[in-house]
Structures are given as C-alpha cells and as structure tokens.
Design a protein around this motif. Structure first.
Motif: not given
Length: 143
Positions: A71, A69, A78, A64
């Motif tokens: 996260s 973005r 992740r 992201p």
C-alpha cells in the motif's frame, strides 16, 4: 437493569463457529495477530455472507500486506484515517478499536491528542465551509 447484551442480536461465539464463519474468524485472528474475535465480527457472523464480505473488504484495505499487496499508505496512517472517520461519525466502538490499533502501532498519547485536535478542527472548518457553500480556490491535479 443489568444486561450482558453487546448488540441487538446475539453474537456468534468462537466455539460455535463452523464453516465460513470459522474460516473468517481464523483469518481475522491471524491477520490482526490477536487471540480473540472482536465483537464486531462476532455480531456480523449472524449473517455469514455479510461477515465474509465486510471482512474481505476490510482486509484488502486495512491489511493489504496480508495478501501480498504493498500500500502507498503505512498501517498507522490507515488507522489514523479510520480513527478520524470513526470519531466524526460518532462510532465509539470504532474509535476505541482504531485508537487501540494506532497505539499498538506506536502512536503515543501526545500524538493521539494532536490527531484529535486535527479531527476537531476540520470537523469545525468543514461545517463552516459547507454552511457558507464556499467555492474551492484550488483544485487537486487530476493526474
């Protein structure tokens, strides 16, 4: 019988990539900070629209930061989730890929062993709970 096949279809070589495929290949290498296009993407490139769809989705969720973005999950977390799901699903390609990514992010061998132990434990206990159809004792908050 010796073979150089890597999939049920012939992957699209980087040198042969044009248009949408070439653009996605370039984005994959830039986003992942790698010098080659992995086999998964070269195979998906046999259908350029599918390649773009899967890459766009993966990039948004796994990278992201590449689109600005932030996260709530860090990159290693992740990758460990992806590794756990891949191990559970029995996907050796993805197990290798996400193990390599996690190691690149600093996961040591001992920690990898613990991750595998957690995966194995919960695959086992999930099967037991599912087999018995045990009702949950506690539910997570909905807010």
């Amino acid at each position: 019988m010796a073979t150089d096949r890597i999939a049920t279809v012939a992957p699209v070589p980087e040198a042969a990539a044009t248009g949408k495929v070439a653009a996605v290949y370039a984005d994959i290498k830039a986003t992942k900070n790698i010098t080659f296009v992995p086999n998964m993407w070269r195979v998906l490139a046999t259908n350029p629209d599918h390649l773009e769809l899967v890459w766009t989705r993966l990039k948004a969720i796994m990278h992201p930061e590449a689109s600005g973005r932030t996260s709530p999950l860090d990159p290693l977390t992740r990758e460990l989730i992806a590794l756990a799901v891949s191990a559970t699903n029995g996907c050796s390609y993805c197990v290798n890929s996400h193990t390599a990514a996690a190691r690149k992010l600093g996961l040591g061998v001992e920690a990898l062993g613990e991750v595998m132990a957690v995966i194995a434990l919960f695959n086992s206990t999930n099967a037991i709970a599912d087999g018995y159809q045990i009702e949950p004792d506690i539910l997570p908050p909905q807010e």
